[in-house]
Each structure stands twice: as C-alpha cells, then as structure tokens.
Design an enzyme around this catalytic site. Structure first.
Site, mmCIF file in Angstrom:
data_model
loop_
_atom_site.group_PDB
_atom_site.id
_atom_site.type_symbol
_atom_site.label_atom_id
_atom_site.label_comp_id
_atom_site.label_asym_id
_atom_site.label_seq_id
_atom_site.Cartn_x
_atom_site.Cartn_y
_atom_site.Cartn_z
ATOM 1 N N ASN A 34 0.824 -1.215 0.000
ATOM 2 C CA ASN A 34 0.000 0.000 0.000
ATOM 3 C C ASN A 34 0.858 1.264 0.000
ATOM 4 O OD1 ASN A 34 0.973 0.057 2.588
ATOM 5 N ND2 ASN A 34 -1.018 0.163 3.614
ATOM 6 N N LEU A 35 2.173 1.092 -0.123
ATOM 7 C CA LEU A 35 3.139 2.196 -0.222
ATOM 8 C C LEU A 35 3.127 3.098 1.007
ATOM 9 C CD1 LEU A 35 2.611 3.148 -4.007
ATOM 10 C CD2 LEU A 35 4.319 1.601 -3.042
ATOM 11 N N ASN A 37 5.081 2.834 3.457
ATOM 12 C CA ASN A 37 6.470 3.083 3.862
ATOM 13 C C ASN A 37 7.442 2.785 2.708
ATOM 14 O OD1 ASN A 37 8.289 3.986 5.846
ATOM 15 N ND2 ASN A 37 8.897 1.876 6.310
ATOM 16 N N LYS A 87 7.211 -1.473 11.444
ATOM 17 C CA LYS A 87 8.393 -2.059 12.075
ATOM 18 C C LYS A 87 9.128 -1.165 13.083
ATOM 19 C CE LYS A 87 11.531 -0.525 8.480
ATOM 20 N NZ LYS A 87 12.730 -0.757 7.708
ATOM 21 N N SER A 127 11.707 -11.898 13.670
ATOM 22 C CA SER A 127 12.817 -11.079 14.164
ATOM 23 C C SER A 127 13.461 -11.732 15.375
ATOM 24 C CB SER A 127 12.245 -9.717 14.557
ATOM 25 O OG SER A 127 13.163 -8.994 15.321
ATOM 26 N N TYR A 152 5.458 -4.080 18.957
ATOM 27 C CA TYR A 152 6.004 -4.583 17.687
ATOM 28 C C TYR A 152 6.533 -6.005 17.868
ATOM 29 C CZ TYR A 152 9.417 -5.584 14.040
ATOM 30 O OH TYR A 152 10.129 -6.215 13.056
ATOM 31 N N LYS A 156 5.304 -10.011 16.337
ATOM 32 C CA LYS A 156 6.096 -11.089 15.717
ATOM 33 C C LYS A 156 5.839 -12.410 16.452
ATOM 34 C CE LYS A 156 7.803 -8.632 12.494
ATOM 35 N NZ LYS A 156 7.201 -8.750 11.164
ATOM 36 N N ARG A 297 19.602 3.587 25.494
ATOM 37 C CA ARG A 297 18.238 3.664 24.960
ATOM 38 C C ARG A 297 17.394 2.607 25.666
ATOM 39 N NH1 ARG A 297 17.369 2.678 18.540
ATOM 40 N NH2 ARG A 297 17.941 0.575 19.152
HETATM 41 P P1 NAD Z 1 9.690 -1.701 5.138
HETATM 42 O O1 NAD Z 1 8.850 -0.760 5.918
HETATM 43 O O2 NAD Z 1 10.773 -1.136 4.288
HETATM 44 O O3 NAD Z 1 8.767 -2.623 4.207
HETATM 45 C C1 NAD Z 1 7.471 -2.998 4.595
HETATM 46 C C2 NAD Z 1 6.552 -2.751 3.414
HETATM 47 O O4 NAD Z 1 5.230 -3.176 3.766
HETATM 48 C C3 NAD Z 1 6.460 -1.279 3.011
HETATM 49 O O5 NAD Z 1 6.677 -1.164 1.620
HETATM 50 C C4 NAD Z 1 5.026 -0.875 3.381
HETATM 51 O O6 NAD Z 1 4.512 0.106 2.505
HETATM 52 C C5 NAD Z 1 4.300 -2.208 3.295
HETATM 53 N N1 NAD Z 1 3.096 -2.335 4.140
HETATM 54 C C6 NAD Z 1 2.987 -2.122 5.481
HETATM 55 N N2 NAD Z 1 1.731 -2.367 5.881
HETATM 56 C C7 NAD Z 1 1.019 -2.744 4.774
HETATM 57 C C8 NAD Z 1 -0.327 -3.113 4.549
HETATM 58 N N3 NAD Z 1 -1.240 -3.118 5.535
HETATM 59 N N4 NAD Z 1 -0.698 -3.451 3.296
HETATM 60 C C9 NAD Z 1 0.199 -3.436 2.276
HETATM 61 N N5 NAD Z 1 1.485 -3.088 2.438
HETATM 62 C C10 NAD Z 1 1.885 -2.734 3.666
HETATM 63 O O7 NAD Z 1 10.282 -2.774 6.182
HETATM 64 P P2 NAD Z 1 11.455 -3.837 6.003
HETATM 65 O O8 NAD Z 1 12.619 -3.381 6.782
HETATM 66 O O9 NAD Z 1 11.602 -4.201 4.588
HETATM 67 O O10 NAD Z 1 10.827 -5.051 6.828
HETATM 68 C C11 NAD Z 1 10.120 -6.093 6.189
HETATM 69 C C12 NAD Z 1 9.643 -7.074 7.233
HETATM 70 O O11 NAD Z 1 10.764 -7.577 7.961
HETATM 71 C C13 NAD Z 1 8.690 -6.516 8.272
HETATM 72 O O12 NAD Z 1 7.734 -7.482 8.583
HETATM 73 C C14 NAD Z 1 9.589 -6.264 9.469
HETATM 74 O O13 NAD Z 1 8.874 -6.293 10.672
HETATM 75 C C15 NAD Z 1 10.548 -7.426 9.357
HETATM 76 N N6 NAD Z 1 11.822 -7.193 10.038
HETATM 77 C C16 NAD Z 1 12.580 -6.113 9.683
HETATM 78 C C17 NAD Z 1 13.776 -5.863 10.341
HETATM 79 C C18 NAD Z 1 14.607 -4.666 9.987
HETATM 80 O O14 NAD Z 1 15.493 -4.299 10.767
HETATM 81 N N7 NAD Z 1 14.403 -4.020 8.848
HETATM 82 C C19 NAD Z 1 14.214 -6.734 11.370
HETATM 83 C C20 NAD Z 1 13.429 -7.841 11.680
HETATM 84 C C21 NAD Z 1 12.222 -8.072 10.995
HETATM 85 N N1 UFG Z 2 22.126 2.792 18.192
HETATM 86 C C1 UFG Z 2 22.846 3.918 18.558
HETATM 87 N N2 UFG Z 2 22.462 5.105 18.033
HETATM 88 C C2 UFG Z 2 21.438 5.229 17.141
HETATM 89 C C3 UFG Z 2 20.715 4.062 16.772
HETATM 90 C C4 UFG Z 2 21.094 2.854 17.327
HETATM 91 O O1 UFG Z 2 23.770 3.849 19.359
HETATM 92 O O2 UFG Z 2 21.134 6.345 16.706
HETATM 93 C C5 UFG Z 2 22.538 1.495 18.764
HETATM 94 C C6 UFG Z 2 21.437 0.839 19.561
HETATM 95 O O3 UFG Z 2 21.455 1.312 20.888
HETATM 96 C C7 UFG Z 2 21.802 -0.635 19.429
HETATM 97 C C8 UFG Z 2 22.454 -0.721 18.043
HETATM 98 O O4 UFG Z 2 22.834 0.610 17.700
HETATM 99 O O5 UFG Z 2 22.751 -0.936 20.382
HETATM 100 C C9 UFG Z 2 21.523 -1.272 16.978
HETATM 101 O O6 UFG Z 2 20.318 -0.521 17.025
HETATM 102 P P1 UFG Z 2 19.218 -0.605 15.871
HETATM 103 O O7 UFG Z 2 18.103 0.321 16.256
HETATM 104 O O8 UFG Z 2 19.846 -0.431 14.540
HETATM 105 O O9 UFG Z 2 18.740 -2.123 15.932
HETATM 106 P P2 UFG Z 2 18.055 -2.918 17.136
HETATM 107 O O10 UFG Z 2 18.997 -4.034 17.462
HETATM 108 O O11 UFG Z 2 17.613 -2.078 18.235
HETATM 109 O O12 UFG Z 2 16.703 -3.368 16.420
HETATM 110 C C10 UFG Z 2 16.677 -4.286 15.380
HETATM 111 C C11 UFG Z 2 15.495 -4.034 14.416
HETATM 112 C C12 UFG Z 2 14.187 -4.310 15.093
HETATM 113 C C13 UFG Z 2 14.189 -5.640 15.785
HETATM 114 C C14 UFG Z 2 15.382 -5.723 16.709
HETATM 115 C C15 UFG Z 2 15.500 -7.044 17.372
HETATM 116 O O13 UFG Z 2 15.511 -2.712 13.963
HETATM 117 O O14 UFG Z 2 13.184 -4.347 14.091
HETATM 118 O O15 UFG Z 2 16.567 -5.538 15.954
HETATM 119 O O16 UFG Z 2 16.510 -6.994 18.347
HETATM 120 F F1 UFG Z 2 13.060 -5.811 16.510
#
Ligand code: NAD
Ligand code: UFG
Length: 343
Positions: A34-35, A37, A87, A127, A152, A156, A297
């Site tokens: 749905n764009l 994000n 996310k 995750s 969040y 999961k 944090r």
């Molecule tokens: P992202 O936000 O870049 O991609 C998610 C996409 O889903 C976006 O394009 C958004 O527009 C779309 N979306 C959200 N809700 C929707 C809906 N109701 N209908 C249709 N489209 C929808 O995120 P990402 O980083 O690519 O993450 C993808 C998946 O991986 C997510 O489920 C996220 O929770 C999971 N994940 C991400 C991370 C990370 O650090 N990026 C870590 C662990 C898990």
């Molecule tokens: N950090 C900083 N400064 C910043 C941002 C992050 O010092 O501005 C540190 C955080 O404190 C952490 C590390 O960098 O120690 C990584 O932080 P991120 O926010 O990049 O990643 P997280 O490990 O907190 O989170 C990621 C994903 C989440 C997921 C989680 C699971 O973003 O989606 O891992 O542990 F849920």
C-alpha cells in the site's frame, strides 16, 4: 519461467531486494503493497537490476475483501513471502493498536485467502526480538521466546503462533525467518533502505549523519558489559537475507521441509559493537563521523548474535558479506539518494 510468488511489502527495504533476487532466479513476482512506507519508483529500480518489472498491486492487506480479490486475480501462486508490516519499535509503544491492527490483521487476511485459494506456502518475516535478552549466546532457534519488550515485538511472537496454529490445523506450510539486524543496500546502489523521517536504526543514522542530513550520531550507552562498553548486534547484509528467502520458498515448493512449520535464524553468526560499526564505516568510506556518547536507549539488550548452524546446514545458506560490504553499500545508496540518482 518458474513459479509465481506473491511478495507482500515488496516495494519496502527487504522485500525489494528479495523481489529482485527471486526474478534473478527466474521466478515471476507479484508485489502487493500500500506504499505506506515505500515508493512505487522502486519497481523501476528492480527493473533496472533484473531487466523485468514485477507486477504490482496497490492494496492495503488489512482489508479482507481486497486481499481475497488479490488471490482471486492471481490464482496461480506457488507461494507467498509476507513482509508487509509496520516495524518501528518505539512507535509501537506509543501506538500499540496501530501495530496490532496492521501486522496481525494483514497476516490473518493473507492466511485466510491462502486457505480459500489453495496456496500452501508462506515465508514469514520474523525477528530476533522474539528472544529478548537471551540466557546464552549465540542464540539458537530452540532458545525460549521471552516476553516481548514492545507491541512490535509482540506482533512477531503472536504472528508466529497464528501461523503455527494454522499450519497445525490445515494444509498450510510455513517457514519463519528470524532476522537479526538487516543493513546495507543492493550492490548496484539502485535499491536500499528508505527511512521516513528520523531513522531509529544505527546504520541509516550513520549514513545520514555522514552525508550531512543529521548533525551528530548518538551512541546509546558506553557502559554495557561488553568489551568496548557499547551494544553488540549481529548485522546481516540485506542481499544475503534476500538469498535466504529464495532458498526458503524453494524448499517449500520442492517439499523439502522437515516439518510443516520451520523456524530459522538469519544472521552472520558473529556480533559487532556500535563502535566497531562506526570504525568500519569510517575505514571503508574515509569519512569521519561526528558521534558522541549518550544515555542508554530504553529496551536495548546489551548483546545478541545468532547461532546460524541450523540455517547453514538445513538451507545450505551462509551469509557471505562482511561488515565492510554492509557499510560500503549503505554509503553508496545514501550518496545516490543525495545526488538524486534514484528518485
Ligand atoms: P519496510 O517498511 O521497508 O517494508 C514494509 C513494506 O510493507 C512497506 O513497503 C510498506 O509500505 C508495506 N506495508 C505495510 N503495511 C502494509 C499493509 N497493511 N498493506 C500493504 N502493504 C503494507 O520494512 P522492512 O525493513 O523491509 O521489513 C520487512 C519485514 O521484515 C517486516 O515485517 C519487518 O517487521 C521485518 N523485520 C525487519 C527488520 C529490519 O530491521 N528491517 C528486522 C526484523 C524483521
Ligand atoms: N544505536 C545507537 N544510536 C542510534 C541508533 C542505534 O547507538 O542512533 C545502537 C542501539 O542502541 C543498538 C544498536 O545501535 O545498540 C543497533 O540498534 P538498531 O536500532 O539499529 O537495531 P536494534 O537491534 O535495536 O533493532 C533491530 C530491528 C528491530 C528488531 C530488533 C531485534 O531494527 O526491528 O533488531 O533486536 F526488533
């Protein structure tokens, strides 16, 4: 042409890399997004990388009717890779219902449509957050799921339960992939992460600070019980992650699963501290980063990294890219965005 795969959230960060990788392997891809994000222009970027534009459906997957229509139209799917979700951990604490609504309703709608239209295979984006603060490291798939630290994280955990129950009751099969910390961008520099507003995550914050969009990077905490006092995470390149998704969906299509619901950790198997990430960035890019130490944090666990033996052995998948590759590609992507080479 091989099988057709529905990639929900496929214009997003991990979804776009996976869509490109699927096409590279000859799969036909339908993206449903749905764009909220991401941007539609990502489809053109995927076309530049692979020579083929994926089919696209603009749809909010929280609508049961629209989700059913999607499956009615695409009645030849071999599987679904479900990325679509919100996310941002912090935002989920502020607006829990927004997160439960989006992440859980969309999953239930997808699973119901899969049952109705006889689509068996779903790969789910989970995750490492489900492990909370693990009792021992590295953390493997048998480690207990800890009480979620955020709504969040809870989406999961609940999603995995919903999938597991649905698999147990019917004809569905699933693989849940627990990502550690996905970073970096496509080696072409054509797709990458597009954080809206101020990034929450470390690597986009680093690249935005280096390019001048942010003044200073705050390093959250310097007194953790780790060798340099900063938190340790298992950073994994998004292209390695994308490759694992192709292997996972193929495993299901070829009926190679050991169980109908399997869970795999996706990480490199080793951790790096925040300071190590900063040093790698500075070394690779030769850009000096403006950073300072700040308070811890809330909610951050001191250290977590993956035991990847199960994924390595069962999927025959190993993360190949190192921290330098992650920093190099993240920086190239940030520079391309700044020079308006992308949008
Ligand atoms: P992202 O936000 O870049 O991609 C998610 C996409 O889903 C976006 O394009 C958004 O527009 C779309 N979306 C959200 N809700 C929707 C809906 N109701 N209908 C249709 N489209 C929808 O995120 P990402 O980083 O690519 O993450 C993808 C998946 O991986 C997510 O489920 C996220 O929770 C999971 N994940 C991400 C991370 C990370 O650090 N990026 C870590 C662990 C898990
Ligand atoms: N950090 C900083 N400064 C910043 C941002 C992050 O010092 O501005 C540190 C955080 O404190 C952490 C590390 O960098 O120690 C990584 O932080 P991120 O926010 O990049 O990643 P997280 O490990 O907190 O989170 C990621 C994903 C989440 C997921 C989680 C699971 O973003 O989606 O891992 O542990 F849920």
């Amino acid at each position: 042409m091989k099988n057709k795969i529905l990639v929900t959230g496929g214009t997003g960060y991990i979804g776009s890399h996976t869509a490109a990788e699927l096409q590279k392997h000859g799969y036909s891809v339908v993206i449903a997004d749905n764009l909220c994000n991401s941007k539609k222009e990502i489809l053109l970027q995927i076309e530049k990388i692979t020579g083929k534009k994926p089919e696209f459906e603009l749809i909010d997957l929280t609508s049961p009717e629209d989700t059913q229509k999607l499956f009615e139209k695409h009645n030849d799917l071999s599987g679904v890779i479900h990325f679509a979700a919100f996310k941002a951990v912090g935002e989920s604490v502020e607006f829990p219902l927004k997160y439960y609504h989006n992440n859980l309703f969309s999953l239930v709608n997808i699973l119901q449509a899969m049952e109705k239209y006889n689509v068996a295979n779903i790969v789910f984006s989970s995750s490492c957050t489900v492990y909370g603060e693990p009792d021992s490291l590295p953390v493997d798939e048998n480690a207990p799921v800890k009480p979620a630290m955020s709504p969040y994280g809870n989406t999961k955990q609940v999603s995995e339960e919903i999938i597991s129950d649905s698999v147990g009751a019917g004809s569905l099969k699933s693989i849940s992939l627990r990502y550690f910390n996905p970073v970096g961008a496509h080696s072409s520099g054509l797709i990458g992460e597009l954080p809206l507003g101020v990034p929450n995550n470390l690597v986009p914050f680093i690249t935005q600070t280096a390019i001048g969009k942010r003044d200073v990077l705050k390093v959250f905490g310097k007194d953790y019980p780790t060798p340099d006092g900063t938190c340790i995470r298992d950073y994994i390149h998004v292209e390695d992650l994308a490759e694992a998704h192709v292997i996972a969906i193929e495993r299901m299509i070829k009926c190679n699963q050991k169980n109908d619901f399997e869970v795999f950790n996706l990480g490199t198997g080793s951790g790096n501290s925040v300071l190590e990430v900063i040093n790698a960035f500075e070394e690779v890019t030769e850009v000096k980063l403006n950073y300072r130490f700040a308070e811890r944090r809330p909610g951050d666990v001191p250290e977590v990294w993956a035991d990847t033996k199960f994924a390595n052995g069962e999927l025959g998948w190993v993360a190949k890219k190192n921290l330098a590759d992650m920093m190099k590609t993240a920086w190239k992507w940030e520079q391309n965005l700044a020079e308006k080479k992308i949008f």
